[in-house]
Design a protein around this motif. Structure first.
Motif, PDB file in Angstrom:
ATOM      1  N   MET A 273      37.777  66.057  -5.564  1.00  0.00           N
ATOM      2  CA  MET A 273      37.888  65.545  -6.930  1.00  0.00           C
ATOM      3  C   MET A 273      37.459  66.570  -7.968  1.00  0.00           C
ATOM      4  N   THR A 274      36.641  67.531  -7.582  1.00  0.00           N
ATOM      5  CA  THR A 274      36.036  68.435  -8.561  1.00  0.00           C
ATOM      6  C   THR A 274      37.084  69.266  -9.293  1.00  0.00           C
ATOM      7  N   ILE A 275      37.987  69.920  -8.553  1.00  0.00           N
ATOM      8  CA  ILE A 275      39.012  70.733  -9.212  1.00  0.00           C
ATOM      9  C   ILE A 275      39.980  69.850  -9.984  1.00  0.00           C
ATOM     10  N   ALA A 276      40.345  68.692  -9.410  1.00  0.00           N
ATOM     11  CA  ALA A 276      41.255  67.782 -10.117  1.00  0.00           C
ATOM     12  C   ALA A 276      40.668  67.358 -11.452  1.00  0.00           C
ATOM     13  N   CYS A 277      39.358  67.108 -11.479  1.00  0.00           N
ATOM     14  CA  CYS A 277      38.718  66.696 -12.735  1.00  0.00           C
ATOM     15  C   CYS A 277      38.574  67.862 -13.713  1.00  0.00           C
ATOM     16  N   LEU A 278      38.473  69.090 -13.185  1.00  0.00           N
ATOM     17  CA  LEU A 278      38.498  70.268 -14.050  1.00  0.00           C
ATOM     18  C   LEU A 278      39.833  70.341 -14.790  1.00  0.00           C
ATOM     19  N   LEU A 279      40.925  70.064 -14.078  1.00  0.00           N
ATOM     20  CA  LEU A 279      42.247  70.052 -14.704  1.00  0.00           C
ATOM     21  C   LEU A 279      42.348  68.915 -15.717  1.00  0.00           C
ATOM     22  N   ALA A 280      41.797  67.750 -15.364  1.00  0.00           N
ATOM     23  CA  ALA A 280      41.801  66.616 -16.291  1.00  0.00           C
ATOM     24  C   ALA A 280      41.039  66.956 -17.571  1.00  0.00           C
ATOM     25  N   ASN A 281      39.898  67.637 -17.424  1.00  0.00           N
ATOM     26  CA  ASN A 281      39.113  68.028 -18.593  1.00  0.00           C
ATOM     27  C   ASN A 281      39.878  69.002 -19.484  1.00  0.00           C
TER      28      ASN A 281
END
Length: 300
Positions: A273-281
């Motif tokens: 989830m960490t990289i996916a949430c970086l993209l979301a941010n």
């Protein structure tokens, strides 16, 4: 009872799909392509793999990816100058400097040099404050990913008792703020908490982020509780051969799975989830920079 496995890898894949749709919409309707710049200093193999994954996934969702690889002995002033340049570029909406950096570089100076509006890892004091009081902006990636998994599994978190084990600035404290925002009743526990097992036994939700391998045991868990294991610990695995290791979380997965209602595995839970949430941010900061309301399914 056998706990349901909360599949962070599958959820992250779906999240990246939604991000790609929002990126395509920003391009078509506003002519905006979100851009993420990642800076890495030195040649640590683990960091290299992580940064390469970030760059690849950024491109895969249709965003612009900018990667800057600097030598181990690069002067601190040169790193700060690069950050300043990126702060002023209109095609860059998110900036991440991979930590840790070599000892001759002051991490605090790096964090403070970032434009808070582009600080997609949410390290800056301004963004930490925004998370605490609920203002729009980026949210630390691991807590955001954990919250998304909790919402997906439980739906409404209102009134649930949540225990966050760990009080770090990167996970524990922002995680507590996000849970409070969702109207959970939150306890932050740590190494000096008296009778930690008893505190955990009252929790409907446990978020373990303390960095101690398999610390949370079966008898700490309220039957049916949801357990989010943030820990990633490398321990010796002699059963795999001499010098071999395996990854475990902060939770005794085998034991806790027999009592909990749901649990994230390690690996394959919060980590993806960490990289996916970086993209979301990055989508969030691109929207805010252009006066557009960020997509609600990408934010806290």
């Amino acid at each position: 009872m056998t706990a349901k496995i909360i599949d962070g890898k599958a959820f992250a894949e779906g999240l990246r799909g939604r991000i790609a749709e929002h990126v395509a919409q920003l391009k078509a309707e506003h002519g905006i392509t979100p851009g993420l710049a990642v800076i890495i200093v030195g040649h640590d193999p683990a960091s290299q793999v992580y940064v390469n994954n970030k760059a690849r996934q950024t491109s895969e969702v249709g965003m612009n990816s900018f990667k800057y690889e600097l030598a181990e002995d690069v002067p601190e002033a040169e790193v700060l100058a690069l950050i300043n340049e990126l702060n002023n570029r209109e095609d860059v909406h998110g900036i991440l400097c991979q930590l840790p950096v070599p000892k001759h570089i002051d991490e605090t100076k790096i964090i403070n040099a970032l434009n808070p509006a582009k600080d997609v890892d949410c390290f800056s004091p301004e963004n930490v404050g925004k998370v605490a009081i609920g203002l729009p902006g980026p949210v630390p990636c691991t807590p955001l990913g954990s919250l998304m998994l909790l919402r997906d599994h439980l739906g409404d978190l209102s009134g649930l008792n949540a225990v966050v084990i760990g009080r770090s600035n990167l996970v524990g404290k922002p995680m507590a703020s996000l849970l409070l925002r969702d109207s959970a009743t939150v306890t932050i526990a740590h190494s000096r908490t008296k009778d930690l097992p008893a505190v955990c036994a009252q929790a409907d939700i446990i978020v373990a982020a303390v960095g101690r391998p398999e610390m949370v045991k079966q008898d700490w868990i309220k039957p049916g509780a949801t357990v989010i294991d943030v820990g990633i610990n490398r321990i010796k695995a002699p059963e795999r051969g001499e010098g071999k290791f395996r990854l475990v979380g902060d939770v005794d997965y085998k034991g806790v799975s027999e009592v909990a209602g749901a649990i994230t595995p390690v690996p394959g839970g919060v980590g993806p989830m960490t990289i996916a949430c970086l993209l979301a941010n990055t989508v969030t900061t691109a929207c805010l920079a252009n006066g557009i309301t960020p997509p609600s399914d990408l934010t806290a």
